[in-house]
Structure formats: C-alpha cells, structure tokens
Design an enzyme around this catalytic site. Sequence first.
Site, mmCIF file in Angstrom:
data_model
loop_
_atom_site.group_PDB
_atom_site.id
_atom_site.type_symbol
_atom_site.label_atom_id
_atom_site.label_comp_id
_atom_site.label_asym_id
_atom_site.label_seq_id
_atom_site.Cartn_x
_atom_site.Cartn_y
_atom_site.Cartn_z
ATOM 1 N N GLU A 47 73.395 56.979 40.486
ATOM 2 C CA GLU A 47 73.279 55.957 39.751
ATOM 3 C C GLU A 47 74.460 56.001 38.630
ATOM 4 O OE1 GLU A 47 70.092 56.528 37.191
ATOM 5 O OE2 GLU A 47 70.180 54.618 36.498
ATOM 6 N N HIS A 48 74.640 57.057 38.047
ATOM 7 C CA HIS A 48 75.831 57.336 37.164
ATOM 8 C C HIS A 48 76.856 58.289 37.651
ATOM 9 C CE1 HIS A 48 72.406 56.264 34.605
ATOM 10 N NE2 HIS A 48 73.038 55.194 34.089
ATOM 11 N N HIS A 52 66.087 61.756 28.924
ATOM 12 C CA HIS A 52 65.391 60.637 29.386
ATOM 13 C C HIS A 52 63.771 61.208 29.931
ATOM 14 C CE1 HIS A 52 67.521 57.090 28.839
ATOM 15 N NE2 HIS A 52 68.592 57.679 29.435
ATOM 16 N N GLN A 94 71.167 62.778 29.995
ATOM 17 C CA GLN A 94 70.652 62.038 31.295
ATOM 18 C C GLN A 94 69.112 62.978 31.260
ATOM 19 O OE1 GLN A 94 69.432 59.512 33.294
ATOM 20 N NE2 GLN A 94 71.640 59.656 33.231
ATOM 21 N N HIS A 148 65.471 21.791 70.307
ATOM 22 C CA HIS A 148 66.640 22.287 69.597
ATOM 23 C C HIS A 148 67.875 21.555 70.280
ATOM 24 C CE1 HIS A 148 64.323 25.333 67.423
ATOM 25 N NE2 HIS A 148 65.185 25.573 66.858
ATOM 26 N N ASP A 196 75.658 52.978 28.683
ATOM 27 C CA ASP A 196 74.438 52.691 28.389
ATOM 28 C C ASP A 196 74.159 51.595 27.403
ATOM 29 O OD1 ASP A 196 73.510 54.578 30.277
ATOM 30 O OD2 ASP A 196 72.957 56.039 28.858
#
Lengths: 441, 441
Positions: A336-337, A271, A268, A429, A370
């Site tokens: 996220e993960h 990145h 991670q 209506h 991934d």
Amino acid sequence: MPIQITKLDSSQADFQSALSALLAFEASADDAIETAVTAILADVKARGDAAVLEYTNRFDRIPYGGATSMAAFDVSQEELQAALAGLPDAQRQALQTAADRVRVFHQRQKQELNGFTYTEADGTVLGQKVTPLDSVGIYVPGGKAAYPSSVLMNAIPAHVAGVGEIIMVVPTPDGVKNQMVLAAAAIAGVTRVITIGGAQAVAALAYGTETITAVDKIVGPGNAYVAAAKRRVFGVVGIDMIAGPSEILVVCDGTTDPDWVAMDLFSQAEHDELAQAILLCPDAAYIARVEASLNKLLPAMPRAATIRTSLTDRGALVKVRDMDEACAIANSIAAEHLEISAENPQQWADKIRHAGAMFLGRFSSESLGDYCCGPNHVLPTSRTARFSSPLGVYDFQKRSSIIHVSEAGAQTLGKVAAELAYGEGLQAHARSAELRLKSAI
Amino acid sequence: MPIQITKLDSSQADFQSALSALLAFEASADDAIETAVTAILADVKARGDAAVLEYTNRFDRIPYGGATSMAAFDVSQEELQAALAGLPDAQRQALQTAADRVRVFHQRQKQELNGFTYTEADGTVLGQKVTPLDSVGIYVPGGKAAYPSSVLMNAIPAHVAGVGEIIMVVPTPDGVKNQMVLAAAAIAGVTRVITIGGAQAVAALAYGTETITAVDKIVGPGNAYVAAAKRRVFGVVGIDMIAGPSEILVVCDGTTDPDWVAMDLFSQAEHDELAQAILLCPDAAYIARVEASLNKLLPAMPRAATIRTSLTDRGALVKVRDMDEACAIANSIAAEHLEISAENPQQWADKIRHAGAMFLGRFSSESLGDYCCGPNHVLPTSRTARFSSPLGVYDFQKRSSIIHVSEAGAQTLGKVAAELAYGEGLQAHARSAELRLKSAI
C-alpha cells in the site's frame, strides 16, 4: 523488553515461504455480523426512515431517550461552518492547507481524463464521453477512529469530479460530534451531513428512504458491519475497495537516519495491531541500528502497546542481497505504502511496478502523504496494488462510448458485423446491420 | 399470435412504479451453486492441477476416457494460427477488420492515460504513474455461447494496455474446439490458451497451479458457476463487473424505418429470455408501426421463441411526452445500450448522463457496435452505468501515486502533517514528520 520482530534474510532457503506466511492475511468472515447486516439492510429497505431512526438511537446510544425524527440527525451548513470557525487557528490552517493541496493534486487527475472523439474518413464518429456520478455517499467512522483527513481524502475527489450531491454520514456515539470532522466536511465540498452510521447508514444511502435520496456510489472506511453492508449493496450502488489492514514497506539503502525509518515503521504500526510494517535493506549493520532505534523510541510512544503487537505479529526486518533484489521483492509485495528511502531514489522507483503510493527519498515520510502532500491516502491494501489504484477523481467519473455511424460507414461496417453475427448464430444482429445497407439484403 | 409486449405511457398515474417494476431484476442466489463453487475453489487451491484435471474431464466430458495431464489442454500457437488460416476468407477478413478497429479505438483510450508529475517551488515532486497489470485471465464461454467477438473485446484492451501475459481459458465440452474462437485468440494478442472452464478454471487462474501461474485479474463472461467463482476470488485477484441480462433502450423521434427499430429490439431480445428491449417515443402512431413490424418480422427469426419470451416478459413500448422527457427517462434507466435513433441525435446525446454506450443516428445499430465499430461491447448492465464504464484499457492498468518531498518541502509539510496527526491522536505519524524538520522537535 525488546520488540520481538521477525528477521528474515533473502538468502535463506525458506525465504519465499517465510515471506508468504508473513504477508498472508485472510479477513475472517463472521457469520453473526453477516446475519445482523442482512437483517438491517432488509429492514431499512422495507421501513425506511423509521428503521434508520430506531437503529441509530439504539446502536449510537443517542441521549435524552433518542431522536424522534430523522431531522435531528441533519447537520446544517451553519453548524459545519461554526465547527470550522471554532477550531484552534493552527489546526484550522493545517486542515485548510491539506485540503488545498489535495484539491490541486486531484484537479491534475481530472485534467487527465477528458474523453475523446475522432471522425473517420466516411464520417463515422467514435468516442468516449466522461461524466461525473450524480451523487455519492461518504462513510466516515465515528468515535475513536474519526479522522478528519479521511473526510478530505474521500470527499475532495468527488467534489473535483463534479459530483452534484455528496452526502456524508458519520455516527455520533452518545450524540457526541467531532468538531474537526465537521470542519473538514465544511471545506471539502460535502453537500449534506447526516449523523448516522453502521449498516443502517449504508442501507439508507443505497436504497434511499423518505428523507435520504439513494446515491450512486458509497465510499469510505468503516468497521466490519459497514464493510459487510457495502459488500452486500454492491451492484445496487458502486463501492470503493474494502480495505484490509494498512501496510508500509520501507526499502532503504542504509543512508537514512535509522530513527527516521524506525518512526516510519511505528507510524504504520500504531494504526492497528493487524497493521504491517516491513523493512528491506541490503546492509545488516544498518538493520541492527534500526532495530536499536525501534527499542529506543518505543517507550515514548503513547500507542506503544499497539505498535509492539503489530511489529511482533506482522512486522519484519529483511536483509536482502542488494537494492535490485529489494525492488523485485517490493513488486511481489505490492505494498500500500512503499518508501524508497535511499540516495537517488528514482533509479529504484523506475523498477517498481506495483505499489499504492511510492514515497521517494528520505524526506518523504508516509505521514506527509497521509495528510497533506496532495495524493490520496486511500490506497489499495493486501497486494491489490497489482490490479487497483488509489482512490481518485476517476472513481467518481464514468465513461460512455459514443458511436455515430454515417450512412457510408453503415455500408462497410454492416457487412463485417453481419458476417460475424451469422458466424455466432445471432441472426437478428445480422439482419439489423443488413437492413441499413443501401442494397438491403 | 401477436407479441404481448407491455405498453406504457409516461402520462399515466402509475408510470414510475410500472417502469420500476419492468426494470427490476434481481439475480437469484442459488445455494447449490454457491456450495459447489466453494468446494471446487478450495479443492483446486489445495490440489492444483490434479483437481483441475478431474473436474475438466468430468464436467466437460472429455472423450477417450479424459485427458491424463494438463498438457492436453494447452493449445499451441501453431494450432491457433491454423484455426485462423482455416476460416472461410470472408469470416477471417471480417474478424481481422473487427480486431483492427477495436485496437484503434482502444489505442485512443491508452493515449488518454499517461500519468503525470509536477514539481512545486520547493522542489517537491508529485505525480501519478500508470502501469499495466502483469498478467490477466480471459474467461471465454464454450459450447453454444462461444463468441469470438468476446475474445476480441476482452483480450485486445489487455494487449493494448501492455499486459505481458494474457491467458485465455475456454471449456471445450465433449472436447470440441470452436475454430472461430481460436482464430480470434490468434489475432487478439492472447499469449496462452487453455481448454478448461467453469469454477475450476477461475480457481486455477486466481490461485495458480503447478502448470498455471496465478494472474492478477480475471475478466470475461461465464455461466452462474463462473460468476459465483469470480465473486469469491475477488480480492485475491481483480475481476470485471458481473454482468446482468443485456439491455437495449431505443429513443426514437419517429423518423426511423420502423422495421429497423423492430430488428434492433430483436437483436437484444434474441440473446436471452431475460434480455430487455425498450422503446421510448413521443409518437403513438409510430409506436403502433413498430409493433406491427415486430409482429411482421418475428416469424422469420431463427430465435423467434427466445425473442417472443424476452419481449413479452421484459420488453416495453413507451409513449413519452417529448424527446426531452425521453432523455430524462433514459438517464433514470441508465441503459447498457442506448440508441438515439433520431434526426440531429447530438442534441439529445448532450442530455444523456448515464449509458454504457450511445448509438447516435439511425445508421448506428447496436449490432455494429457489438462487432466492429471499435468501442468495447462489454458494458455496464442493470443501471450500473450510473457509476461504471465499458471495459477498457484502463481496466488493465492501474495507478501509483508518486511523492518525492524535498528537504525544504518537508519543513512546511511536516508542520501541517504533525498538527493534523496530533489532532487525530496519531503521535508516531506526527513524530515521523517532525524528525525531518531541521530544527527537529
């Protein structure tokens, strides 16, 4: 020099505030970017292709004096197929395997959403129709962050959903095309590839130009200009989430090889310097072993500098009381993960309510997900997994309600609607319902 | 004076541009509102309850010198039940019937989304888990636009989804509570009602205060301040779509009582001067009869002035070649409400790809759907039905991917992932996969 990674203990008095400070991330709004993007969007809206051509020649430094028409940016299906055929065998096969697996998973998603109708006793039919979007744009970054896996993950769900036109845009700085990205487009079901990028590509997709038909939704990652442009065209077209920095949270019971966990944290951290990698574990001795692994393994990493900065600035090793507490903290982080690297991981997974993707057991490294497990790698970041989902087939479908009231149904429903409409002061209506009554009032 | 409604014919040379001009709507960004909202959000974030209390006392003109603590704004469950018990019988029964029908429809939606798992030959398990959001905020406008039907339509899907905490905020200008709105909250599953509104209520729900726990998503309509506040907190929490003016598109084959169609157009136009009501019909003589009905019926309408302005500024009667063309135009308009008022409406409905809700057959007036058919009345406006859906149970659920790779699976998937990761220059990703190989590389 050892990595200066933050160490926390859930029993410390200021743990909650220390954790909150660690997680806090606010994307800085950059006025210069906003101003530039606003001008580019307006220009492309007004001048169409001419503006896209100028910006692309300039920003992407298209060689030989630049392109003279938009046609120069179109990549033919033949060129895509040639890119695929030209890859080394192992790479082509890996790409194909990944694409096949991603397609299988997303076909399961599609099966889940079929719409429904039901008929009531009086003949009234109610239901929900599910339809694919007509056309979507897939933004793929160019240059160093050109990821063929992103092409697969964004385009295949659209293709499985049944989207008719899938237009991929990818900038080619200095005119250089990434063959693996083109190959991925060839196998992902992309119908057209245009080598443009930036805010000008987003504008062309949203508003349409002489040579590009406006799409209904734009997805895919991009730099700050692309993100700002997507935010601004939202409403004209749909967009996916604007992603924050990527995150991994590893919940480990101390039974996994510490080298494995260390490398997962690296995967991670490599990145981006803003990426976040956190370990939760009840075993202090094990945490020390992971830290030793981090320091042992770092020097061999080509991206060591990025990893070090990410772990120092945003990473953490957190000692927790027990695995139950780890799960509770994981829910508050809504990562996220989320790797649950433990014996019998399902017992802990059952306690997790919020995560983009859960990787269960020590063999489920995030990196497998991934690329090639099948589920999407576009996942909600920055705690948004509390209310949002992985990119999926459902992002390329939408629902319409079906209401077919029988004459008998109009008699009973009409009275109910009229009562409530008068209560809200909406007389037209009420009258519209009452006109359908047999004993019209 | 007859209504000056636009008349178009699809065979006229400038039809496309005339239709586009009619549909064009751009919400004006108001700098003063943006500035005020930014300040209110920051103030509530910093000062919590004290700020909410001050803004509420001031903006809602809370009587007797204003409230002295947030507790004054909480409405007890007893008060909600008393409001329900205090309604006239017919109104209470109508509200209950509507709520029951909305619940039944949304339970069907919930059944459709169960998640899935599948196991591969090597023991790898992949899947998708569906979970409700923990907590949501429902914004309900106060004053003249206080609609109990909106309470049902926003809160029931959340309740059906299984959301644990459903906090409704509703401003009470001058301290006056709308009993029908409180009654609707009582039967919709709302867990807490707080009589606050405006940007300060949105801020309190998004950031939390001493007495209000931050929610995960905020839904429901509001004025320009509320819409601006929702846009700004998006990302911190989820939000629903920001709705544009309401629209109805009636596709009629000329077989429906023209008074019915005229009243259906009114029922949209009475909402708001910006509301849009359009008729598509292949029969010129029938269009003339609808126009005569419009003029005949208008004087009796309490909201005649609003209806007249809406129809004059944004309405249209459109002569088309045939019903097939009407369907094609309807797809390009992608209306919020689409009535197919025709014999055998299903044949035309099958051609519709884009609409928020389809009302089929002459008995299916939009007003029935607005109140009590069961499907949601919160629908995508301004052509966003091309890419978005009615509010539904799915807006209060989210998905997490499940990835449980077996040891055997890690051997095959690891090689694929490593190949692709090296191709993307992400070596830690590759190594993380390779460490799990039995013949660890």
